[in-house]
Structures are given as structure tokens and as C-alpha cells.
Scaffold this motif. Structure first.
Motif, PDB file in Angstrom:
ATOM      1  N   PRO A  24       0.745  -1.049  -0.087  1.00 25.33           N
ATOM      2  CA  PRO A  24      -0.012  -0.006  -0.036  1.00 25.33           C
ATOM      3  C   PRO A  24       0.871   1.144   0.082  1.00 25.33           C
ATOM      4  O   PRO A  24       1.873   1.165   0.424  1.00 25.33           O
ATOM      5  CB  PRO A  24      -0.764  -0.157   1.349  1.00 25.33           C
ATOM      6  N   ARG A  25       0.333   2.276  -0.615  1.00 27.04           N
ATOM      7  CA  ARG A  25       1.026   3.680  -0.337  1.00 27.04           C
ATOM      8  C   ARG A  25       0.351   4.290   0.916  1.00 27.04           C
ATOM      9  O   ARG A  25      -0.506   3.652   1.479  1.00 27.04           O
ATOM     10  CB  ARG A  25       0.406   4.516  -1.447  1.00 27.04           C
ATOM     11  N   ILE A  26       1.256   5.213   1.337  1.00 26.02           N
ATOM     12  CA  ILE A  26       1.016   5.644   2.601  1.00 26.02           C
ATOM     13  C   ILE A  26       0.597   7.208   2.719  1.00 26.02           C
ATOM     14  O   ILE A  26       1.349   8.008   1.951  1.00 26.02           O
ATOM     15  CB  ILE A  26       2.050   5.434   3.846  1.00 26.02           C
ATOM     16  N   GLY A  27      -0.013   7.682   3.725  1.00 28.04           N
ATOM     17  CA  GLY A  27      -0.516   9.099   3.849  1.00 28.04           C
ATOM     18  C   GLY A  27      -0.550   9.309   5.352  1.00 28.04           C
ATOM     19  O   GLY A  27      -0.127   8.392   6.100  1.00 28.04           O
ATOM     20  N   THR A  28      -0.516  10.610   5.677  1.00 26.80           N
ATOM     21  CA  THR A  28      -0.745  11.087   7.054  1.00 26.80           C
ATOM     22  C   THR A  28      -1.731  11.901   7.406  1.00 26.80           C
ATOM     23  O   THR A  28      -2.053  12.897   6.528  1.00 26.80           O
ATOM     24  CB  THR A  28       0.890  11.497   7.781  1.00 26.80           C
ATOM     25  N   VAL A  29      -2.531  11.906   8.670  1.00 26.37           N
ATOM     26  CA  VAL A  29      -3.250  13.124   8.905  1.00 26.37           C
ATOM     27  C   VAL A  29      -2.364  14.177   9.818  1.00 26.37           C
ATOM     28  O   VAL A  29      -1.714  13.725  10.660  1.00 26.37           O
ATOM     29  CB  VAL A  29      -4.329  12.406   9.932  1.00 26.37           C
ATOM     30  N   MET A  30      -2.371  15.199   9.395  1.00 27.89           N
ATOM     31  CA  MET A  30      -1.733  16.347   9.983  1.00 27.89           C
ATOM     32  C   MET A  30      -2.827  17.119  11.084  1.00 27.89           C
ATOM     33  O   MET A  30      -4.105  17.250  10.826  1.00 27.89           O
ATOM     34  CB  MET A  30      -1.305  17.514   9.087  1.00 27.89           C
ATOM     35  N   TRP A  31      -2.428  17.454  12.186  1.00 26.15           N
ATOM     36  CA  TRP A  31      -3.248  17.995  13.275  1.00 26.15           C
ATOM     37  C   TRP A  31      -3.220  19.709  12.960  1.00 26.15           C
ATOM     38  O   TRP A  31      -2.065  20.040  13.102  1.00 26.15           O
ATOM     39  CB  TRP A  31      -2.925  17.752  14.459  1.00 26.15           C
ATOM     40  N   PRO A  32      -4.226  20.257  12.845  1.00 25.58           N
ATOM     41  CA  PRO A  32      -4.380  21.642  12.444  1.00 25.58           C
ATOM     42  C   PRO A  32      -4.322  22.617  13.829  1.00 25.58           C
ATOM     43  O   PRO A  32      -5.198  23.079  14.107  1.00 25.58           O
ATOM     44  CB  PRO A  32      -5.763  21.929  11.586  1.00 25.58           C
ATOM     45  N   MET A  33      -3.223  22.043  14.464  1.00 29.25           N
ATOM     46  CA  MET A  33      -3.299  22.867  16.027  1.00 29.25           C
ATOM     47  C   MET A  33      -2.195  23.757  16.113  1.00 29.25           C
ATOM     48  O   MET A  33      -1.967  24.458  17.103  1.00 29.25           O
ATOM     49  CB  MET A  33      -3.232  21.576  16.884  1.00 29.25           C
ATOM     50  N   GLN A  34      -1.352  23.717  15.228  1.00 27.42           N
ATOM     51  CA  GLN A  34      -0.106  24.866  15.225  1.00 27.42           C
ATOM     52  C   GLN A  34      -0.094  26.023  14.271  1.00 27.42           C
ATOM     53  O   GLN A  34      -1.055  26.009  13.484  1.00 27.42           O
ATOM     54  CB  GLN A  34       1.238  24.155  15.112  1.00 27.42           C
ATOM     55  N   SER A  35       0.269  27.304  14.935  1.00 24.02           N
ATOM     56  CA  SER A  35       0.126  28.332  14.090  1.00 24.02           C
ATOM     57  C   SER A  35       1.355  28.294  13.358  1.00 24.02           C
ATOM     58  O   SER A  35       2.308  27.525  13.305  1.00 24.02           O
ATOM     59  CB  SER A  35       0.583  29.659  15.185  1.00 24.02           C
TER      60      SER A  35
END
Length: 312
Positions: A24-35
Motif C-alpha cells: 500500500p501507499r501511505i499518507g498521514t493526518v496532520m493536526w491543525p493545531m499549530q500556528s
């Protein structure tokens, strides 16, 4: 059309009960928590690690987490500081977004990114601590939520395909909406549909370039659940006369030890690839939460399954 546009995948060998399978190919979820600019550095890091795609949850708030920044604004900024990794929502929903301004934002980000955007779409959750109730009003019944989801997806599809759209639906209206010159990607930005029930599967088969599930078990094991859902998806696609190339597993909700070690990831990735999963999405490690993980393991997985020299 596949979400990843048919790009090649690195040949990563691993053992499985059925012999060698396409990894499989891979991705990531980024957390929209940093400025910014700190958040921008993380998006560039995701690209440099070789992730094929990087996603952001689309909520006004998420399980009481603060701070929590807007998904579409975040994606526009991420598009401007990256050049190879595909980006998108996982998922956006009718909970607080109308299709018309949503389509306008999607078209704009597709241009900023040079055609690297995909839009994950779901019916939306019901937790009032997230975004289901922040606008006030009555709670939607399951039937109304499903009806809104179907109408929302259909109208968004029309808005992004047509030079001008007028629509009068049960829940949404659009009048002489012009979205020229349209998306960079043709006929529009690809949709990744989250739907496990019959109506959601039909929507995915009709409008989706990809399908996503969390693999959360509903009676059996996570793998049994995913196998069953993939079978239902195939049946829905056959009925629509279409195929969906990208079958995405969002990890972190099934209790499986994806990032306990690189070996644990290899084993699970092989098992799900045998079932027909083509993409695996990991959460960026977040200390002090159920999504925490050893960053060295996370980077080792990216080094093995990502693209050498970064996503492209």
C-alpha cells in the motif's frame, strides 16, 4: 480517475499468507493545531518523509481539542509551502459547510496546489463537542443526515464540473453560480467518499475516485469488517458500472498496533493489502493522546513505504 492519478508505487517486499502483494501507499493526518510558520514546517516534513498524501480533519472543533484551525485555510497554506505531496480533507461534511462556498474554496486550493488536492467527504458526526451542534438548531435524524449527504455530494459534483449551476434541492440551493475557470484537475478535483452503509456506498460508487473507511469493527475484527465493506463497495461499483481504484484505510480507530514497531506495520499492511486496501493513512504522532507513537517508528515506516526523495 484515481486520487493518486495512477502514480507508481515503490516495490516494498513483504511476506503474506497469499504470497507477494502490491504494497500500500501511505499518507498521514496532520493536526491543525499549530500556528504558522511552525505548522508549515510540519507539512514540509511530511513531504520530505515521502508520504504520498497528507490530510486534515475538517471540523470547527474536534472532541474539545484546542486550538483547532480551519481545514481549508490550512490546506491553502500547505499547498503554498509544498510542491509534491497530495493534500486534502479527511473528511469534510455538510455539518457546517454549504456546497457553494465549499466548491469555491476547493477550486481555489486546487489552483494554489497545482492540481494536488483531493476532497474526502463524509456525512459528518453527531458529537456536539465537535461541529454537529455548534450552529444551533435541531439535531438531524439519521435519515435527514443521509439525505443531506447525498444532496450535498451531488450538488458539489455539479458545481465543480459545470461552468454555471442553478439547483433547487430539499436542503441546498444554488442560483447562477459561476466557478470558471474550474479546477486544474479535470473534470474536477477527485472525491474520496466515506460511506459504510448502502446509501454511502452508492454515493462512493457514483461520485468517488476513492473510498475511505476507519476499519472500526462492527461485530467482528477490524479486518473482517474491512473485507465485508470492500465486498459491498465492489457490488455498488458493479451496479453503477464504475470502479474505484483507491481504497483507503484510516488507521487509529480499530485498536490495531500499527506503530508499535516497523514489523507490526509490515504485518498489518500486508494483511490489508491482501484484502484490497491500496492506501494506509497514519496520524502524525501526537504526544499525550491515543495517537501518540514513537517518532522513530513513524519515520522508519515512511522511509520504507514512502517515495525516495519525498512524495512526487
Amino acid at each position: 480517475m484515481d486520487v493518486l492519478d495512477g502514480r507508481s508505487v515503490r516495490d516494498v517486499p513483504h511476506e503474506s499468507g497469499g504470497g507477494p502483494v502490491t504494497p500500500p501507499r501511505i499518507g498521514t493526518v496532520m493536526w491543525p493545531m499549530q500556528s504558522w510558520p511552525d505548522a508549515g514546517e510540519l507539512w514540509r516534513r511530511a513531504e520530505d518523509l515521502g508520504f504520498r498524501h497528507a490530510w486534515v480533519y475538517d471540523h470547527i472543533a474536534w472532541r474539545g481539542t484546542t486550538p483547532w484551525y480551519d481545514a481549508y485555510t490550512t490546506l491553502a497554506a500547505a499547498a503554498a509551502v509544498t510542491s509534491r505531496v497530495r493534500i486534502g480533507t479527511l473528511v469534510t461534511s455538510p455539518n457546517f459547510r454549504h456546497p457553494v462556498p465549499t466548491a469555491h474554496a476547493i477550486k481555489t486550493i486546487d489552483h494554489i496546489s497545482g492540481g494536488r488536492l483531493a476532497i474526502g467527504i463524509g456525512s459528518g458526526g453527531t458529537r456536539r463537542a465537535s461541529d454537529a451542534g455548534v450552529l444551533g438548531g435541531d439535531d438531524w435524524t439519521p435519515s435527514e443526515r443521509a439525505s443531506r449527504f447525498a444532496e450535498w455530494v451531488g450538488l458539489l459534483d455539479r458545481l465543480l464540473r459545470q461552468p454555471e449551476t442553478t439547483f433547487e434541492g430539499t436542503h441546498y440551493t444554488a442560483r447562477e453560480v459561476v466557478l470558471e475557470p474550474g479546477c486544474v484537475q479535470r473534470p474536477r478535483v477527485p472525491f474520496v467518499i466515506a460511506g459504510n452503509g448502502p446509501r454511502g456506498m452508492r454515493l462512493a460508487a457514483r461520485h468517488g475516485a476513492g473510498w475511505v473507511t476507519s476499519g472500526r469493527p462492527d461485530g467482528g475484527t477490524a479486518q473482517e469488517t474491512v473485507r465485508s465493506r470492500l465486498g459491498a463497495l465492489d457490488a455498488a461499483c458493479e451496479a453503477e458500472g464504475r470502479t474505484i481504484g483507491d481504497r483507503i484505510l484510516l488507521t487509529g480507530f480499530s485498536g490495531e498496533p500499527w506503530l508499535d514497531s516497523a514489523g507490526a506495520f509490515d504485518d498489518l499492511a500486508g494483511r490489508y493489502a491482501e484484502l484490497g486496501i491500496t492506501e494506509i493513512v497514519l496520524h502524525w504522532p501526537r504526544p499525550g493522546t491515543p495517537f501518540d507513537a514513537d517518532m522513530k517508528v513513524f519515520e522508519a515506516v515512511a522511509a520504507t513505504y514512502g517515495e525516495p526523495g519525498g512524495a512526487r
